[in-house]
Structure formats: structure tokens, C-alpha cells
Write a protein that holds these residues in place. Structure first.
Motif, mmCIF file in Angstrom:
data_model
loop_
_atom_site.group_PDB
_atom_site.id
_atom_site.type_symbol
_atom_site.label_atom_id
_atom_site.label_comp_id
_atom_site.label_asym_id
_atom_site.label_seq_id
_atom_site.Cartn_x
_atom_site.Cartn_y
_atom_site.Cartn_z
ATOM 1 N N ASP A 28 60.053 3.581 -44.327
ATOM 2 C CA ASP A 28 60.009 2.406 -45.200
ATOM 3 C C ASP A 28 58.589 2.055 -45.638
ATOM 4 O OD1 ASP A 28 62.790 2.030 -44.895
ATOM 5 O OD2 ASP A 28 62.456 1.077 -42.967
ATOM 6 N N THR A 29 57.612 2.877 -45.326
ATOM 7 C CA THR A 29 56.225 2.570 -45.657
ATOM 8 C C THR A 29 55.957 2.798 -47.135
ATOM 9 O OG1 THR A 29 55.470 3.204 -43.446
ATOM 10 C CG2 THR A 29 53.817 3.146 -45.190
ATOM 11 N N PRO A 30 55.429 1.801 -47.830
ATOM 12 C CA PRO A 30 55.118 1.987 -49.252
ATOM 13 C C PRO A 30 53.801 2.731 -49.430
ATOM 14 C CG PRO A 30 54.555 -0.226 -48.584
ATOM 15 C CD PRO A 30 55.180 0.426 -47.381
ATOM 16 N N THR A 34 48.037 -2.761 -46.359
ATOM 17 C CA THR A 34 46.808 -3.309 -45.799
ATOM 18 C C THR A 34 46.910 -3.271 -44.279
ATOM 19 O OG1 THR A 34 47.687 -5.577 -45.825
ATOM 20 C CG2 THR A 34 46.435 -4.869 -47.756
ATOM 21 N N GLY A 35 45.763 -3.362 -43.610
ATOM 22 C CA GLY A 35 45.767 -3.337 -42.153
ATOM 23 C C GLY A 35 45.778 -1.954 -41.562
ATOM 24 N N GLY A 36 45.829 -0.919 -42.394
ATOM 25 C CA GLY A 36 45.838 0.448 -41.914
ATOM 26 C C GLY A 36 46.969 1.239 -42.526
ATOM 27 N N LEU A 37 47.005 2.522 -42.225
ATOM 28 C CA LEU A 37 48.104 3.360 -42.696
ATOM 29 C C LEU A 37 49.401 2.879 -42.052
ATOM 30 C CD1 LEU A 37 46.422 6.880 -42.496
ATOM 31 C CD2 LEU A 37 47.081 5.636 -44.567
ATOM 32 N N GLY A 38 50.463 2.752 -42.851
ATOM 33 C CA GLY A 38 51.717 2.244 -42.335
ATOM 34 C C GLY A 38 51.676 0.764 -42.029
ATOM 35 N N GLY A 39 50.693 0.052 -42.592
ATOM 36 C CA GLY A 39 50.523 -1.366 -42.298
ATOM 37 C C GLY A 39 51.376 -2.272 -43.161
ATOM 38 N N THR A 40 50.847 -3.442 -43.493
ATOM 39 C CA THR A 40 51.575 -4.443 -44.263
ATOM 40 C C THR A 40 51.680 -4.014 -45.725
ATOM 41 O OG1 THR A 40 50.699 -6.171 -42.821
ATOM 42 C CG2 THR A 40 51.643 -6.873 -44.935
ATOM 43 N N ASP A 172 40.086 7.287 -51.047
ATOM 44 C CA ASP A 172 39.740 7.778 -49.714
ATOM 45 C C ASP A 172 39.928 6.645 -48.713
ATOM 46 O OD1 ASP A 172 38.637 8.832 -47.401
ATOM 47 O OD2 ASP A 172 36.883 9.676 -48.388
ATOM 48 N N ASN A 173 40.831 6.853 -47.740
ATOM 49 C CA ASN A 173 41.107 5.821 -46.738
ATOM 50 C C ASN A 173 39.975 5.635 -45.740
ATOM 51 O OD1 ASN A 173 43.687 5.005 -47.639
ATOM 52 N ND2 ASN A 173 44.635 6.786 -46.666
ATOM 53 N N VAL A 214 42.653 -1.973 -48.686
ATOM 54 C CA VAL A 214 43.901 -1.334 -49.087
ATOM 55 C C VAL A 214 43.876 0.153 -48.700
ATOM 56 C CG1 VAL A 214 45.364 -0.706 -51.055
ATOM 57 C CG2 VAL A 214 44.264 -2.960 -50.972
ATOM 58 N N PHE A 215 45.000 0.606 -48.116
ATOM 59 C CA PHE A 215 45.149 2.004 -47.712
ATOM 60 C C PHE A 215 46.218 2.663 -48.568
ATOM 61 C CE2 PHE A 215 43.237 -0.109 -44.175
ATOM 62 C CZ PHE A 215 42.431 0.830 -43.538
ATOM 63 N N VAL A 216 46.065 3.979 -48.773
ATOM 64 C CA VAL A 216 47.039 4.766 -49.539
ATOM 65 C C VAL A 216 47.808 5.658 -48.576
ATOM 66 C CG1 VAL A 216 47.366 6.437 -51.388
ATOM 67 C CG2 VAL A 216 45.540 4.728 -51.562
#
Length: 217
Positions: A28-30, A34-40, A172-173, A214-216
Motif C-alpha cells: 500500500d506504499t505510494p 515522508t518520514g522515510g521509505l514506506g513512511g507517511t 535521490d533519497n 520527501v522520499f521516492v
């Protein structure tokens, strides 16, 4: 003893018949969090911003390997998230503002005394951010990504207009950055003091949603 055996057997049967409950995790990860990979998840409608990475400059040089052209120490973009699907996929943003502070810009072109302003035209642009980190910026149909540079010369102000079909960058994360490297613009109008091609390079970091990087995914 029989009671314990019966209870153990009942528990084993229940374990076999009850469906496994999977965590609402990676599936379900978009694309943007935010907050890291797989975060909010970043919500549709959120506004993302990013300045130039500390200690870097945005440049528009006359060649991909040279250092003659324009350099700015202050620039920022602002984009609104319009779609943030499940990863892997491609998130969409509307780039509503991309600014350069004219007073932070300088030029080392023969005959040019300085830079009055740099204006990004034809906004908003559509920005696509893919799970592999590819960032693509395009203008509306029938338009182009366009920048107008106003130079100060001995003969007065000179307007140089540059266009490109699209910009391609990389997210780049490691530092929540987006980098554009030697993105070629072609001069569509302007005097001979305007170089024929402009190669745009800049690193924007961190990209944030409010105060959150923001993370990708």
C-alpha cells in the motif's frame, strides 16, 4: 490429558483454517512518502518545495563541458501533488513556480555586464516522478519549457529566450534531492550576445512537504 490434547488439536485446526492477516505494508506504499521509505503518504494537494542544495549553484552554460554563461546561487521550485499512486508507479505534480533571484545571478559572457532577471515562462508545468527516481518536467500541450533571461550590456538590456521540449532529472533519497544535469535549451530569440544553446544544471535539496523531507518509493 485428553482435555489438553483436544484443546491443542482445536488450536491447530483453527490456525490452519483462519486466514493469514498480512500487514498493510509495502503493497500500500505510494510513490511519495515522508518520514522515510514506506513512511507517511504525501497527500494529493500537498505543496512541495525545494531550494538549491546548500553550497551549489544553478548554471546555464553555453556548452555542456564549458563554464561560460550564467550562474545563480538562489533558486527554488514549488509544486502541488496531483496524483500519488501505489509504488512502483509514477506520481504527478503541477509545478506552479520556479524562481531565480536575479541579484544572486552573474554572467561571464563577453559583452555582458550582469543578469537582471531569469523568468520561467509557460507555467504550470507537469512533473512526473517515477519510482526509479526519474523526474520529467513538461509544458502543456502545444507549449514548451521556456526561460527568459534579461542581461545588462553596454548597449542596454537584452532579452534571451530559451526553450526545450522537456527537462529530465533524477531524485535521490540519500539527501531528498532532485538533480538536473546539462539539460539543453535552444535560443528562440535574442541578440548575438545570447548564446545559441543553454545547458542547465542544478541540484535542489531537500524536497519537503511542509518541514518533512520527501522520499521516492
Amino acid at each position: 490429558m485428553r482435555t489438553r490434547t483436544f484443546l491443542a488439536l482445536t488450536g491447530a485446526v483453527a490456525a490452519l483454517t483462519l486466514p493469514a492477516i498480512a500487514p498493510a505494508s509495502a503493497a500500500d506504499t505510494p510513490v511519495l512518502t515522508t518520514g522515510g521509505l514506506g513512511g507517511t503518504p504525501v497527500a494529493v494537494g500537498d505543496v512541495l518545495t525545494a531550494p538549491l542544495a546548500t553550497g551549489t549553484t544553478a548554471t546555464l552554460y553555453s556548452s555542456a563541458t564549458g563554464t561560460s554563461g550564467i550562474s545563480c546561487t538562489s533558486s527554488q521550485f514549488t509544486a502541488t501533488v496531483t496524483d500519488n499512486p501505489t509504488a512502483p508507479g509514477t506520481a504527478s505534480e503541477s509545478l506552479g513556480a520556479h524562481t531565480f533571484t536575479g541579484s544572486s545571478c552573474s554572467a561571464n559572457v563577453v559583452g555582458v555586464l550582469g543578469v537582471t532577471s531569469i523568468t520561467v515562462n509557460n507555467l504550470p508545468y507537469t512533473t512526473a516522478v517515477s519510482s526509479d527516481g526519474t523526474v520529467t518536467v513538461t509544458a502543456a500541450s502545444g507549449s514548451a519549457v521556456q526561460t527568459t533571461v534579461v542581461l545588462r550590456t553596454l548597449l542596454g538590456s537584452v532579452n534571451c529566450v530559451y526553450q526545450t521540449p522537456a527537462l529530465s532529472g533524477k531524485a535521490d533519497n540519500a539527501d531528498n534531492s532532485i538533480t538536473f544535469t546539462n539539460q539543453q535549451f535552444t535560443k528562440t530569440s535574442g541578440s548575438s550576445l545570447c548564446f545559441a544553446n543553454g545547458y542547465f544544471t542544478a541540484k535542489y535539496a531537500p524536497v519537503t512537504d511542509g518541514d518533512a523531507p520527501v522520499f521516492v518509493n
